[in-house]
Structure formats: C-alpha cells, structure tokens
Design a protein around this motif. Sequence first.
Motif, mmCIF file in Angstrom:
data_model
loop_
_atom_site.group_PDB
_atom_site.id
_atom_site.type_symbol
_atom_site.label_atom_id
_atom_site.label_comp_id
_atom_site.label_asym_id
_atom_site.label_seq_id
_atom_site.Cartn_x
_atom_site.Cartn_y
_atom_site.Cartn_z
ATOM 1 N N UNK A 82 0.814 -1.218 0.000
ATOM 2 C CA UNK A 82 0.000 0.000 0.000
ATOM 3 C C UNK A 82 0.850 1.271 0.000
ATOM 4 N N UNK A 83 2.144 1.130 0.246
ATOM 5 C CA UNK A 83 3.040 2.294 0.243
ATOM 6 C C UNK A 83 3.055 2.953 -1.133
ATOM 7 N N UNK A 84 3.040 2.142 -2.187
ATOM 8 C CA UNK A 84 3.185 2.673 -3.547
ATOM 9 C C UNK A 84 2.011 3.571 -3.941
ATOM 10 N N UNK A 85 0.746 3.109 -3.845
ATOM 11 C CA UNK A 85 -0.340 4.031 -4.197
ATOM 12 C C UNK A 85 -0.431 5.245 -3.275
ATOM 13 N N UNK A 86 -0.088 5.065 -1.996
ATOM 14 C CA UNK A 86 -0.098 6.195 -1.070
ATOM 15 C C UNK A 86 0.929 7.244 -1.477
ATOM 16 N N UNK A 87 2.140 6.770 -1.826
ATOM 17 C CA UNK A 87 3.194 7.686 -2.252
ATOM 18 C C UNK A 87 2.837 8.373 -3.566
ATOM 19 N N UNK A 88 2.213 7.632 -4.482
ATOM 20 C CA UNK A 88 1.857 8.220 -5.774
ATOM 21 C C UNK A 88 0.778 9.287 -5.605
ATOM 22 N N UNK A 89 -0.254 8.984 -4.825
ATOM 23 C CA UNK A 89 -1.313 9.972 -4.601
ATOM 24 C C UNK A 89 -0.770 11.197 -3.879
ATOM 25 N N UNK A 90 0.123 10.966 -2.910
ATOM 26 C CA UNK A 90 0.744 12.077 -2.205
ATOM 27 C C UNK A 90 1.569 12.939 -3.148
ATOM 28 N N UNK A 91 2.344 12.288 -4.020
ATOM 29 C CA UNK A 91 3.163 13.019 -4.984
ATOM 30 C C UNK A 91 2.302 13.812 -5.952
ATOM 31 N N UNK A 92 1.235 13.182 -6.460
ATOM 32 C CA UNK A 92 0.345 13.865 -7.403
ATOM 33 C C UNK A 92 -0.304 15.085 -6.753
ATOM 34 N N UNK A 93 -0.706 14.955 -5.488
ATOM 35 C CA UNK A 93 -1.331 16.069 -4.775
ATOM 36 C C UNK A 93 -0.341 17.204 -4.563
ATOM 37 N N UNK A 144 10.638 6.359 0.095
ATOM 38 C CA UNK A 144 11.642 6.034 1.106
ATOM 39 C C UNK A 144 11.163 6.431 2.503
ATOM 40 N N UNK A 145 10.508 7.585 2.616
ATOM 41 C CA UNK A 145 10.005 8.027 3.925
ATOM 42 C C UNK A 145 8.927 7.080 4.432
ATOM 43 N N UNK A 146 7.966 6.759 3.570
ATOM 44 C CA UNK A 146 6.886 5.857 3.974
ATOM 45 C C UNK A 146 7.405 4.448 4.243
ATOM 46 N N UNK A 147 8.381 4.023 3.440
ATOM 47 C CA UNK A 147 8.967 2.698 3.649
ATOM 48 C C UNK A 147 9.671 2.598 4.988
ATOM 49 N N UNK A 148 10.453 3.618 5.335
ATOM 50 C CA UNK A 148 11.144 3.622 6.619
ATOM 51 C C UNK A 148 10.161 3.655 7.784
ATOM 52 N N UNK A 149 9.109 4.468 7.644
ATOM 53 C CA UNK A 149 8.107 4.579 8.712
ATOM 54 C C UNK A 149 7.401 3.246 8.933
ATOM 55 N N UNK A 150 7.011 2.599 7.840
ATOM 56 C CA UNK A 150 6.311 1.315 7.947
ATOM 57 C C UNK A 150 7.226 0.232 8.514
ATOM 58 N N UNK A 151 8.476 0.279 8.132
ATOM 59 C CA UNK A 151 9.437 -0.703 8.643
ATOM 60 C C UNK A 151 9.644 -0.565 10.147
ATOM 61 N N UNK A 152 9.697 0.683 10.620
ATOM 62 C CA UNK A 152 9.846 0.909 12.056
ATOM 63 C C UNK A 152 8.627 0.416 12.822
ATOM 64 N N UNK A 153 7.448 0.602 12.235
ATOM 65 C CA UNK A 153 6.218 0.112 12.880
ATOM 66 C C UNK A 153 6.247 -1.409 13.034
ATOM 67 N N UNK A 154 6.713 -2.092 11.991
ATOM 68 C CA UNK A 154 6.777 -3.554 12.035
ATOM 69 C C UNK A 154 7.803 -4.023 13.054
ATOM 70 N N UNK A 155 8.916 -3.297 13.163
ATOM 71 C CA UNK A 155 9.956 -3.685 14.106
ATOM 72 C C UNK A 155 9.478 -3.513 15.543
ATOM 73 N N UNK A 156 8.653 -2.500 15.804
ATOM 74 C CA UNK A 156 8.124 -2.291 17.155
ATOM 75 C C UNK A 156 7.163 -3.408 17.561
#
Length: 236
Positions: free
Chosen positions: A112-123, A223-235
């Motif tokens: 889900x990171x990819x569509x979120x990043x694309x919509x964010x970029x488009x906006x 990269x920002x969303x990927x890092x954030x999601x990765x930290x959530x999984x590690x917690x």
Amino acid sequence: MNVFDRNINFDALFKFSHISASTQEHLKRVYASFALCMFVAAAGAYINVVTHLFQFSLLTGLGALGLMIWLTATPHNRETEQKRLGMLAGFAFLTGINLGPLLQMCISINPSIIPTAFLGTATIFACFSLSALYARRRSFLYLGGFLLSGLTLMLLSSVVNAFVGSTWLFTANLYLGLMIMCGFVLFDTQLIIEKAESGDKDYIWHCVDLFLDFVDIFRELLMILGMTEKKKKEKK
C-alpha cells in the motif's frame, strides 16, 4: 438571501490573464508531454517489478543519462520534434525501470506504500504547480539560489553520512530533499513560463524538468513511507 446559493465560475478559476496565450498553449504541450512521460515511466516500472529483468540500475541509469544528453544536443525544430519525443519516451521508460528496485523493496514491506506515495506526490505536484501558475510572474524565481544551496548541503551531508552511518542524518536528508523538490516545482514552473515568454518554446525539454521533479518527490515519499512502515513492524 440563500447563503448556500453559490455559483462557481470555472472560466475565471482557470483563467491565467497574466500569462500570454502563446505561453498558455506552450504549457498545454508541456503538460501533455508530462502525461506521456508518466504513462511510459509507469510501464517501465511495472515491467521491471513483474519480470525482475533489471536488478542493477547502473546500465539503465547510464542509458537514461545518455538519452538526456542526446536530447539536449539535438536542436528543437519541426524536423527533429518526433525524434526528440522518442528520446523523451525512452528516457521516461528507463527512469521508470530505475525505480523498480525501490518499488520492490516497498512491496516487500507493505504494497500500500506505492499508491499512497503516488497519490501524495500527485497532490503535492498539483498544488505547487497551480500555486506557481496563479502567483505573480517571477515571484518564485528567487528560490533558485536557496534550492541549489540546499542541494549542496544534501550532497555534503550524504558524503559525511557515508562515513558516519547515522540513521538520523539519513532521515533528515530525506525530509530536506522532499522540501527542496517541492520548491523546485514552484521554481521550474515559473522558469518555464519566463522562458516561453522570452521565445523558448522547447516544450520537450521543459517537460523533462517537471518530470524529474515529480519522480524525485515520488522517490523521497517512497523512502520516507517505507522507513516509517518498517519501524512500525519492528516495534510489533
């Protein structure tokens, strides 16, 4: 009086009286070429993600750089227009392919990171582009010096971080890069307008500027969303 009775004048909403008619026509060509680049880049990224043919981006990166240099060296006229459009499409395709490894990494973390990043970029891109178009002419051109200084700072901090290996510095660089690229959307849009007003109607090369801004914002958000999601999984 009915306060809810409001008629929106869409003609006035999309009226850019401070931009000449010829420049407005030029901008239509720029954004049409930009839409073509987005479609071709998406195709390149999809092919790489599905087939895993291009795991090493060095060759495709050099190919994209070569096409950009070739495009720059080819003069803009009616005889070379179709040829340069082909170069532009090839450059966009290879740029999309180069995003493949980053997209695969994000898919492995959370698709889900990819569509979120694309919509964010488009906006982000749409908002800053419209801001530049509606703003007074040359009002954002002063940003050029600040943006180049920011890029230099990013480069220096990246070199330092190559030896330090600081996660905090890497994250700060990502957010700084995102802010700088947002500024470049403002700067490049108004610069394109000024170039067109001065007689430079090379819409193909002007499209490259905006396309690279979009891709860079998309990459930073991935990269920002990927890092954030990765930290959530590690917690967890």
